[in-house]
Structure formats: C-alpha cells, structure tokens
Scaffold this motif. Structure first.
Motif, PDB file in Angstrom:
ATOM      1  N   LEU A 661       8.982 -41.456  17.713  1.00 29.75           N
ATOM      2  CA  LEU A 661       9.456 -40.389  18.878  1.00 29.75           C
ATOM      3  C   LEU A 661       8.169 -39.629  19.377  1.00 29.75           C
ATOM      4  N   VAL A 681      16.792 -35.629  21.928  1.00 28.40           N
ATOM      5  CA  VAL A 681      16.244 -37.168  21.907  1.00 28.40           C
ATOM      6  C   VAL A 681      17.406 -37.728  22.263  1.00 28.40           C
ATOM      7  N   ASP A 682      18.772 -37.577  22.050  1.00 27.68           N
ATOM      8  CA  ASP A 682      19.803 -38.499  22.398  1.00 27.68           C
ATOM      9  C   ASP A 682      19.861 -38.391  23.764  1.00 27.68           C
ATOM     10  N   LEU A 685      17.193 -40.712  25.392  1.00 23.57           N
ATOM     11  CA  LEU A 685      17.402 -42.065  25.058  1.00 23.57           C
ATOM     12  C   LEU A 685      18.972 -42.459  25.609  1.00 23.57           C
ATOM     13  N   GLU A 686      19.819 -41.529  26.096  1.00 21.88           N
ATOM     14  CA  GLU A 686      21.130 -41.871  26.412  1.00 21.88           C
ATOM     15  C   GLU A 686      21.942 -42.426  25.298  1.00 21.88           C
ATOM     16  N   THR A 687      22.042 -41.796  24.227  1.00 21.76           N
ATOM     17  CA  THR A 687      22.459 -42.054  22.893  1.00 21.76           C
ATOM     18  C   THR A 687      23.156 -41.062  22.085  1.00 21.76           C
ATOM     19  N   LEU A 721      17.817 -46.685  17.258  1.00 16.23           N
ATOM     20  CA  LEU A 721      16.942 -45.802  17.646  1.00 16.23           C
ATOM     21  C   LEU A 721      15.402 -46.251  18.039  1.00 16.23           C
ATOM     22  N   ARG A 724      15.256 -48.586  20.794  1.00 16.49           N
ATOM     23  CA  ARG A 724      15.380 -48.044  22.139  1.00 16.49           C
ATOM     24  C   ARG A 724      13.911 -47.505  22.388  1.00 16.49           C
ATOM     25  N   THR A 725      13.209 -46.794  21.293  1.00 18.42           N
ATOM     26  CA  THR A 725      12.008 -46.253  21.677  1.00 18.42           C
ATOM     27  C   THR A 725      10.827 -47.550  22.147  1.00 18.42           C
ATOM     28  N   SER A 727      11.944 -50.090  23.772  1.00 14.40           N
ATOM     29  CA  SER A 727      12.262 -50.451  25.319  1.00 14.40           C
ATOM     30  C   SER A 727      11.882 -49.281  26.396  1.00 14.40           C
TER      31      SER A 727
END
Length: 727
Positions: A661, A681-682, A685-687, A721, A724-725, A727
């Motif tokens: 991150l 962070v969520d 990253l939309e999570t 996660l 996701r980082t 992408s």
C-alpha cells in the motif's frame, strides 16, 4: 499536510547537515578543476535546500533557481552588467553556439558558461533527490555512502587530501542516519510522541557518535592494509617517470627503482651446452635504498685476467678432479662475462681480457687496446663446490660477531626501514641453532606464508613506502626481485651478511648430445637471488623465489632423521627428475591458485560481450525497479499460497500488505490509527476488506478472541487487496 514546529526544526537541522556534506563534495571539485566562485555555488545549494525546506510551490521554486542560474552566468561570464541590453543577446549567443557544438558531436568544445549551467542543474537535481530521501524515505544512507566513496576515490587517485573531509562526512553522516532512524521508528509506532521523548533517544545517540569519533580521531592509526594502487597504475600506463608502460623483462643495469609489472620477452640471449644445470651469475649489489639496489661508495680495485688463466672470486670452487667445461654461444652480444658457480677460467679466441670489479664481481670483456669487445662464443671451466653439512651446522650465530669490517657493507640497511621488518626477521630465525639454519628458515618462509609469484600484479611502493615492507606485509605478490631483496633485508636484520645477485636462471633444457645438455636462456630467464655468508663455509647461494629451485651441492656427512634426509636431499635430484617434479608442482600450484590474469585476458578478448551483458543487466535492473509495484506483490501472493494459514503467516502477510500500500501511495499518516488507516484504504480501493483484516490484526496484537478467526477467508481477503493494488 501541515507541518508542526517540531517537525520543521527537525527537517531544518537535517538540511543544515546536508549542506555541510554537499560542501565537502564541492571543495575537491573546485580545487581539482581550478574553479573559482565557490561561495556562489554554496549560495545556490543553500537556496535550493531552503526552498525545499519551506515547501515552496515547484513552479515558484523552479523560477527562483532558474533566475539565480541566469544571474550567475551573466555575472561571471559576461563583461556587461546583469541588467543591461547586452544580457539577452549574450545568453542567446551562448545557447545557439553550444547547441550547435553539441549537435555536431564536439562535446569538448562547449563553453565554460554552458558547463557551469550543467553543473548547477546537476546540483539542482541532487538537492531534489536528497529532499526525497530525507523528507519522504527518511533514509540518507545511500547519499552518505556515495559521499564517502567520492571523497575516498579523489583522495586516492588525485592530489586532493581528503583525510579531514572523510572524518567530517562520517561524523555528520552518522548523526544524520541516527536522527532519521529515530524519525522512522516513531512513525512506525501508533502512539503520538513529543519532542522531549524523541530527544531522549537522539541526545544519547549524538553523544555516542561524537565520543566514538573523538576517540577514533586521536587513537594511533595502523598503516594501510592494501598497497597504494596509484603507483601500480602509473607503472602500467607509463606515468611514473621511469619509461613508457610496462617494463620488459630482461637484464638491466639500473636497479634503483624496483617494482611494477613486467612484459614477457622470449628473445634468446645465449645457449649453453653443459653436463650440469647452472645459475648464470653476472654481478652483485650491496646497498639497499628502501626502493631498490645501488653499489656502495668506496675504493675498490679491478683485477685483469687473460684467457685460460685462473680467475679468483669470493666464491668457493670444487676439487680440481671434478673440473668440467661449458660452451656458451651468445645470441645477443654482451660486454660482460656470463659466470657460473665454481668458475676456474675462461677460454676465448684472440687477445681477450676480462676486467673484474672487486666490488660487484662483474667481469667486463675488453681487448688489450682498451676497447670493449663482445664475444660470440667462449667456454667456461668450472668445478662445482660441495658444502659439508657438518661444517654448516657448526656455523653458530656467535661466530658472526668476530667478522672483520669488510663485511659491514653486506649488513647495510636504510635508517627508515620499518621496525616490523626487523621484528619479523627475529621471529623467523628464533630458536635456530646455526647460521645455516637461520638462513634456510628465511628462505623457506615465503613458501608457507601466503606469498604468490606474479610478474603482472607486482606493486610499486609509494613515495614514503619501503619496497620490502610493502611486499612482506601488504601485497605478498611479486617476482624474483621482491623475494630476493626481502630475503637479503631479513638476513641483514639479524646480523647475517648477505648480498643481492643478478643474472639468469638456468633456462630451458633441451636435448642431450655426447653427455652435454643444451640450455636456451632468454630474457624471460633474467633472475635475481641471494648469496649469504656462512662462517667456515663462505658465500653460498640461496633461492627464495617461489617456483624456482637452487643448485647447491651439499655433502650430508652428519646423521639425520629419515624424514629430514628426504626433505633436504629431494632438491638435489637429477636434472630430469627435477624438471618433472617442477612441472608437477607448477601444475598443482596453477590449479590451486586463482589468477586474475586469466579473468582479465578473457575480459579483453570478449569486450563487447561483457559490455553487452552489463548493459543488459542494467536495463533489467531498471525495468524491475520500475515494475516493482506489480511483480513484488505477485511474488508474495505465490509465496503465501504455499504457506499454512495461521497467526504467524497472517502477521507477516499483513505487514507485506502495508508495504505494498505504501508503494502505491497509501501510507499511514503521523498519529493515524490502524482502523482509521484501514477505512481510508477501503475508501480508496472501494472495498471493505482492509477493515476486516485490521480488526483481526488488532485481535492478534492485543490477544483478543483469537479462536474465532477463519484464516481461509482472511487469506482470500488479503489476496484480493493485493490484486486491487496491482490493478
């Protein structure tokens, strides 16, 4: 984010330290390039650091720096005032002229003004990089290491004296490294900290660095571990004032400056036909200068000998019934006589005279009309001396004290000879009952203490360095001159008369005809060895050089242990056996010893190959660095898939996630809790996976409800996660 006053003060102190370190970069550049205006450069460095410290907008900061560079160039290189009509035309002229020069590829013709601009831009970039290291990475180690390397390199290979600069840089660098480490340590803690708490750690660190530095500065220093590389490089490149490039091997008269690499030369000098193997003696020298050999001053006479008349030398001669003859065919004319041990007389055509110098025992060839003459061939009569082992063992060290003053010149040593050379000589000869045993102990010392024979890697001593001391304690690499000179000096250090001998090694043995073997002697066989005086036995030859074996005949007329007899008698084998044994020894030694010559030859042969490999490695390294945000997490995913799902692996995987991150710009802020960081962070990253992992991590840290954890799902959330980082 707004800085607190404490953080601003910390950063200001760091930038002040950086300013003084950059000053140590600037001083040698100014000195070596004979460039003035150092204060103007320091002002630019200070201004750049101040702009970074105050966090001035990049556009405004760039404008200020650009304006200063423009003023600098006009002020220094233009004859007109800065605010005048000639300023713009001057700058345009400089720009057009230098661009044309660069586009034509003639980079050496750019103007001094343009070079100054490039240097100031380089400082600009360096300050920006340092700002990133200090304020973002909180790590100055790379800059610190580069500074030490830069100053050390200039101190070694230039006239710049960097001793004081190294001390200042090391002290400042250690303080800077310690302060930034404390800063990183505090950022990793979840609790907020006060300035007082930080200084409780920083002050002991500062005191420790200053105390250790002060003690190290005033303590006595040992000499350098490695030899100074500059004289060696100068010798190879021909910049030492003693000739152009590597010296060629061969006999020479000037031995005042020994050391440095040699080029091989297999030019044939003479051919000898003899029943025995011989060392070919030309002359001796008696005065060691700490750099090489010269002859001492004094009144020495000359002896004249005619052909076929007995010749007297200081050496022993064997019994007359063992008299033999050697035929010498000279390929390259020489004005001096090639001698051998046990020499009786010389037979040559014509009315030839042999003029012997009593000081060096060198014999010049002359005609009776006082003109030098070079003979194409002549023959030597000799009888090899045989030394009694019983007599050699009776040469007690106390007998050296009653030698007359004529031996004093063979005990001469320079006043500046380092004491550790004398101490080593005493250590080697300690406990030896006879002078002969002491000499043999010194002769064999080089074969068992890590010394290596090499003509290419021999060093040249620095101006204030002793030739023998450098070889014995620093390099331990050299050729015959290193070994023989060192042995003479060690023997003289314990009171044993010794002299340095020059000539040729036996040469290459050829076929045998009518009982005589042909030996071809080339320039590559030029050699030096040792003659030492043993009371009761006289002058005797010794061979300390690794890879060479002496040619002394000893009558073992005393009872010895079987093991001792085998060890001593072994060198006195027949020529054929000696040659085979030497070939086997050299083969084993070549297999066991790593030689840089092989590597260097390969590098020179495949220059373009290894340059291409280096370029490829650099490109690969840069590519891996630029793509690290992608391949590092993928590597971690593959690694953790194979690991068990438990608390230990969960803890390490959570820290891996935090680092990833951070790589993509999501770092924990000062004073930010883990849960607040997880929410941020969520959101980015939309999570909602980061909050789940963080709750479990806090349970793990504080020991709450560890039994209600589904590690499989946590592992899936973690991997999601990570992806996701990427992408």
């Amino acid at each position: 984010m707004k800085q607190s006053l404490g953080e601003f003060i910390e950063l200001a102190i760091a930038y002040i330290i950086v300013f003084f370190i950059l000053r140590e970069w600037l001083i040698p550049i100014m000195q070596l390039t004979n460039t003035g205006g150092m204060n103007l450069f320091l002002v630019f460095i200070g201004m750049s650091l101040a702009l970074s410290l105050l966090r001035v907008h990049p556009l405004l900061s760039g404008f200020v720096k650009f304006s200063y560079i423009t003023w600098f160039i006009v002020f220094v290189y233009s004859k007109s005032p800065v605010l005048s009509r000639e300023t713009v035309p001057f700058l345009l002229s400089e720009w057009k002229g230098n661009m044309a020069t660069i586009l034509s590829g003639d980079f050496g013709q750019v103007s001094d003004a343009f070079r100054t601009v490039l240097f100031l831009v380089l400082i600009w970039m360096l300050v920006y990089l340092i700002h990133h290291w200090v304020s973002v990475r909180k790590n100055i180690f790379y800059f610190f290491a580069m500074t030490v390397f830069f100053i050390a390199t200039l101190d070694t290979f230039s006239d710049y004296d960097g001793k004081a600069a190294i001390v200042k840089v090391v002290v400042l660098g250690l303080i800077m490294t310690g302060v930034l480490f404390v800063k990183r340590l505090w950022l990793q803690m979840e609790t907020t900290s006060t300035a007082i708490e930080k200084w409780k750690i920083i002050i002991p660190m500062l005191v420790s660095v200053l105390l250790v530095s002060s003690v190290a500065f005033f303590l006595p220093k040992t000499g350098p571990t490695w030899a100074d590389p500059v004289p060696f490089i100068q010798g190879v490149t021909g910049q030492d004032g003693n000739g152009a490039g590597e010296k060629s091997v061969g006999y020479s008269q000037d031995d005042s400056q020994l050391g440095g690499p040699f080029q091989g030369d297999n030019t044939l000098i003479f051919t000898a036909s003899s029943r025995d193997r011989h060392y070919w003696r030309i002359e001796t020298k008696d005065t060691y200068t700490s750099k090489g050999w010269v002859v001492s001053e004094g009144n020495f006479g000359k002896n004249v000998y005619e052909t076929d008349t007995p010749i007297l030398t200081s050496l022993q001669v064997g019994p007359s019934e063992n008299e033999r003859h050697i035929q010498l065919d000279i390929a390259i004319p020489m004005p001096f006589l090639i001698q051998t041990y046990g020499l009786i007389s010389v037979s040559a055509q014509g009315s030839t005279l042999f003029i012997q110098d009593e000081q060096t025992e060198k014999m010049m060839i002359e005609q009776q009309v006082d003109e030098s003459k070079s003979l194409s061939n002549y023959s030597l009569s000799y009888s090899e001396p045989v030394y009694s082992m019983e007599q050699l063992q009776l040469s007690y060290p106390s007998t050296l004290e009653i030698l007359d003053s004529s031996f004093n010149r063979f005990l001469q040593l320079p006043n500046q000879l380092p004491q550790r050379v004398r101490d080593l000589a005493s250590e080697i000869t300690q406990g030896k009952a006879s002078v002969y045993d002491q000499i043999k102990a010194v002769e064999s010392y080089f074969r068992t203490n890590g010394f290596r024979y090499d003509k290419k890697e021999a060093a040249i001593p620095a101006e204030n360095q002793d030739y023998v001391d450098q070889f014995l304690f620093d390099t331990k690499v050299g050729y015959c001159d290193n070994f023989s000179t060192s042995m003479v000096v060690l023997l003289r250090s314990v009171g044993i008369p010794a002299r340095w001998v020059k000539g040729f090694a036996p040469g290459t043995a050829g076929p045998m005809t009518d009982g005589l073997r042909e030996y071809q002697v080339t320039n590559d066989n030029a050699h030096s060895w040792v003659e030492a005086y043993i009371p009761g036995a006289g002058w005797m030859e010794f061979e300390p050089t690794i890879g060479f074996s002496g040619n002394v005949n000893i009558d073992y007329d005393v009872p010895l242990d079987t093991s001792d007899q085998e060890e001593v008698i072994q060198p006195e084998q027949k020529p054929e056996q000696k040659k085979q044994q030497k070939e086997v020894t050299e083969k084993v030694q070549s297999q066991a010893t790593f030689s840089l010559d092989v590597v260097w030859t390969w590098l020179k042969k495949y220059t373009y190959v290894w340059i291409g490999i280096i370029v490829l490695l650099i490109i690969t390294g840069i590519s891996l660095y630029l793509k690290r945000k992608t391949w590092i997490p993928k590597m971690h995913v593959r690694s953790y898939r194979k690991k068990a799902a438990d608390w230990s692996n969960f803890d390490s995987s959570y820290h891996v996630l935090l680092k990833q991150l951070s790589r993509i710009g999501l770092r924990r802020r000062d004073g930010e809790t883990l849960r607040a960081f997880a929410e941020r962070v969520d959101l980015a990253l939309e999570t909602d996976e980061m909050q789940k992992l963080t709750v479990v991590y806090e349970q793990h840290v504080y020991g709450k409800d560890k039994e209600d954890v589904d590690f499989i799902k946590l592992k899936e959330s973690w991997e999601y996660l990570i992806n996701r980082t990427i992408s």
